[in-house]
Each structure stands twice: as C-alpha cells, then as structure tokens.
Design an enzyme around this catalytic site. Sequence first.
Site, mmCIF file in Angstrom:
data_model
loop_
_atom_site.group_PDB
_atom_site.id
_atom_site.type_symbol
_atom_site.label_atom_id
_atom_site.label_comp_id
_atom_site.label_asym_id
_atom_site.label_seq_id
_atom_site.Cartn_x
_atom_site.Cartn_y
_atom_site.Cartn_z
ATOM 1 N N GLY A 1 5.769 2.914 -3.531
ATOM 2 C CA GLY A 1 6.583 2.448 -2.622
ATOM 3 C C GLY A 1 8.022 3.296 -2.618
ATOM 4 O O GLY A 1 9.085 2.771 -3.231
ATOM 5 N N ASN B 1 5.886 -2.194 -5.650
ATOM 6 C CA ASN B 1 6.591 -2.664 -4.866
ATOM 7 C C ASN B 1 6.737 -1.958 -3.229
ATOM 8 O O ASN B 1 7.611 -2.538 -2.347
ATOM 9 C CB ASN B 1 7.677 -1.989 -5.201
ATOM 10 N N TYR C 1 5.480 -10.886 8.001
ATOM 11 C CA TYR C 1 6.126 -10.729 6.674
ATOM 12 C C TYR C 1 6.153 -11.772 5.335
ATOM 13 O O TYR C 1 6.221 -12.001 4.404
ATOM 14 C CB TYR C 1 7.402 -10.463 6.601
HETATM 15 P P1 NAP Z 1 11.683 0.829 2.658
HETATM 16 O O1 NAP Z 1 13.530 1.500 2.423
HETATM 17 O O2 NAP Z 1 11.161 0.967 3.601
HETATM 18 O O3 NAP Z 1 10.326 1.297 1.353
HETATM 19 C C1 NAP Z 1 9.407 1.001 1.246
HETATM 20 C C2 NAP Z 1 8.760 1.754 0.113
HETATM 21 O O4 NAP Z 1 7.149 2.133 0.344
HETATM 22 C C3 NAP Z 1 8.705 3.219 0.576
HETATM 23 O O5 NAP Z 1 9.042 3.930 -0.972
HETATM 24 C C4 NAP Z 1 7.447 3.216 1.662
HETATM 25 O O6 NAP Z 1 6.582 5.333 1.726
HETATM 26 C C5 NAP Z 1 6.694 3.065 1.113
HETATM 27 N N1 NAP Z 1 5.482 2.399 1.580
HETATM 28 C C6 NAP Z 1 5.234 2.006 2.550
HETATM 29 N N2 NAP Z 1 3.715 1.459 2.691
HETATM 30 C C7 NAP Z 1 3.488 1.923 2.002
HETATM 31 C C8 NAP Z 1 1.998 2.228 2.080
HETATM 32 N N3 NAP Z 1 1.116 1.335 3.056
HETATM 33 N N4 NAP Z 1 1.168 2.820 1.068
HETATM 34 C C9 NAP Z 1 2.386 2.896 -0.683
HETATM 35 N N5 NAP Z 1 3.585 3.184 -0.183
HETATM 36 C C10 NAP Z 1 4.158 2.579 0.865
HETATM 37 O O7 NAP Z 1 11.864 -0.381 1.901
HETATM 38 P P2 NAP Z 1 12.501 -1.165 1.005
HETATM 39 O O8 NAP Z 1 13.596 -2.369 1.547
HETATM 40 O O9 NAP Z 1 13.005 -0.614 -0.247
HETATM 41 O O10 NAP Z 1 11.576 -2.376 -0.026
HETATM 42 C C11 NAP Z 1 10.846 -2.323 -0.296
HETATM 43 C C12 NAP Z 1 10.816 -3.610 -1.198
HETATM 44 O O11 NAP Z 1 10.693 -4.622 -1.515
HETATM 45 C C13 NAP Z 1 9.357 -4.014 0.803
HETATM 46 O O12 NAP Z 1 8.046 -4.799 -0.237
HETATM 47 C C14 NAP Z 1 10.209 -5.431 0.821
HETATM 48 O O13 NAP Z 1 8.954 -6.172 1.591
HETATM 49 C C15 NAP Z 1 11.005 -5.545 -0.661
HETATM 50 N N6 NAP Z 1 12.091 -6.145 -0.283
HETATM 51 C C16 NAP Z 1 12.822 -5.784 0.507
HETATM 52 C C17 NAP Z 1 13.802 -6.233 0.965
HETATM 53 C C18 NAP Z 1 15.891 -5.186 1.180
HETATM 54 O O14 NAP Z 1 16.729 -6.199 1.752
HETATM 55 N N7 NAP Z 1 15.294 -4.348 1.687
HETATM 56 C C19 NAP Z 1 14.455 -7.570 0.694
HETATM 57 C C20 NAP Z 1 13.048 -7.881 0.012
HETATM 58 C C21 NAP Z 1 12.431 -7.859 -0.541
HETATM 59 P P3 NAP Z 1 5.630 6.471 2.354
HETATM 60 O O15 NAP Z 1 6.052 5.418 3.526
HETATM 61 O O16 NAP Z 1 7.335 7.025 1.941
HETATM 62 O O17 NAP Z 1 4.957 5.941 2.170
#
Ligand code: NAP
Length: 261
Positions: free
Chosen positions: A14, A91, A157
């Site tokens: 990710g 991630n 989630y």
């Molecule tokens: P994001 O900007 O939506 O990025 C998600 C990433 O995961 C993208 O690179 C996407 O790439 C990839 N992805 C999604 N589904 C996938 C799959 N089935 N296989 C491979 N890659 C996949 O999300 P983010 O905010 O950076 O969050 C990243 C992680 O942190 C997640 O696990 C989320 O739950 C956790 N998190 C985030 C926050 C926050 O505030 N942002 C808070 C708590 C936890 P492609 O679409 O190009 O495949």
Amino acid sequence: MLTSLSGRVAIVTGASRGIGRGIARVFAAQGARVLVVARSAERAQPVVDEIVARGGVASAFAADVVDPAAQEAMARAAAERYGGLDVLCANAGVFPSSPLAEMTPAQWDEVLDANLKGTFLSVSACLPELKRRGKGRIVVISSITGPMTAYPGWSHYAASKAGQLGFVRAAALELSPFGITVNAVLPGNIATESVEALGEEYSRQMLASIPARRLGTVEDIAYAASFLASDEASFITGQTLVVDGGQTLPETPAALAMLQG
Ligand code: NAP
C-alpha cells in the site's frame, strides 16, 4: 542517527500514496532498498521515482494483498532484486464507510479481506524469506479505530484493525524462535489523500479532538515504523505503538476543553 535501516531490504504494501508512501520514503532515506507495492505498478512508480531522485534504492511491484499468489510473487521479487528480505511493513488497507444497519456481507468481506486477511497473506508469503535471514521485522499498520476508539460507519474497519492486533500477538509468539519480531503501529488521524476525501467536517472534528492540535503526518507514522523495523528494536515483539498526538488520552470532553481555555 539512533536507528538505521542501512543495507536492509524492505517491502511496504500500500505504498502508492498516503502512509505507505511516507514509510517507503523514510525507509529508503535510512538506507533500505524498498519494494514499493500497490495493486498497480503504474501508481507505485512515482513513489519509486521520488526515492531514486533523492539517491535511494527502490522499485515498484504490483500485488493485491488479497491474492495469495501475488503476495508470494512479491516476496520472491524482493529476494531476486535485492538478495533477500529483512522487513515487511503490512500497511495496505481500505476504509469505506457504511452504517451497520445498511452494511452488506459483501461490504464487510471487502474490508476484512483487504485489512485482515491481507495482513495474514502478506506475512505468510514473506515468512520463507524472513526465516532464511535468521532475523526479520514485521510491522503492521493498524489504527486507533477498533483497538482503542470507534467511529460510526466503521464497524467492519474497526473489527479488521482490532483483529490485526490479535494476529500480531499470536504471530509474534510463533515467530520469536526465528528471530522475527511482529509489532503494530496504531495511527491516529493522519493527513492523507484518503482522509482528506472524508471531507472538511471530518478533518475539523478530528483536529478539535487531538491535544497536539494537528493531524499527524505520514512521517510521524514512518518514523515509528522504522524504529520497530530497526536492529535496535530486536527485543520488542507483539507490541503496539500508538501515534496519535494524544487523541486517545482525554478521559472526558471536559479534559480536552480544559486545554483550550
Ligand atoms: P490510502 O491513502 O488510501 O492508501 C492506501 C494504500 O493501500 C494505497 O497505496 C493503495 O494502493 C493500497 N491498497 C489498497 N487496497 C489494496 C490491496 N487490496 N492490495 C494492495 N494495496 C492496496 O490510505 P492511508 O490513509 O495511507 O492508510 C494506510 C494504512 O494506514 C491503512 O491500513 C489504514 O487503515 C491505516 N490508517 C490510516 C489512518 C489515517 O488517518 N490515514 C489512520 C489509522 C490507520 P492502490 O490503490 O494503488 O492499490
């Protein structure tokens, strides 16, 4: 530098945007050779270009975390390109919203598959290479949502993110004899494109609930992940590191309001 990933080989799933992109950049800046993974190599390539432009070593790989064969190919690619594997940062994740009363089994499965089963699949695919090294680091990016807090619309989630912690503890125990540590980072609200897409009202609400008075940056999470991925963290396993600017600390809304007075 307190810790370094110099010479290590790391996979970040990710990593085409958001937190994963930040982790890939920080790991590479600390000397790791990084496989930047997303479902599409085209979307991962700009992150690789950024890392290479700064003097780092990285390459893109397309692999869906819900596809076991793709995950195995991902682990093989890291070993073939860089001679082995030291660190997996699991991630990749999704956070679509749906009220419980309207949630379909398909919506539930989509989130549990990507976030929880995807974590299992990426870890199990990387195990042979990590074991070959005789030591290894697995860092799972969970969340405060589920393990510590809740938000309407995210029951699937929250279940997936809390489930990751059970997995982390059991995997940490099983993999200890192989010198492999398994830990989780629990981000609070981090400014990523996907969080921005939740709307201004969401970000405003979150900002008002964070004692540090800012949303987190992707680097805030990346530095925590890089510590857990380092040699210096070799005796830490099965643990969680909350990175939330104090969001989960106030016992009552009044405790938070007292800070603003
Ligand atoms: P994001 O900007 O939506 O990025 C998600 C990433 O995961 C993208 O690179 C996407 O790439 C990839 N992805 C999604 N589904 C996938 C799959 N089935 N296989 C491979 N890659 C996949 O999300 P983010 O905010 O950076 O969050 C990243 C992680 O942190 C997640 O696990 C989320 O739950 C956790 N998190 C985030 C926050 C926050 O505030 N942002 C808070 C708590 C936890 P492609 O679409 O190009 O495949």
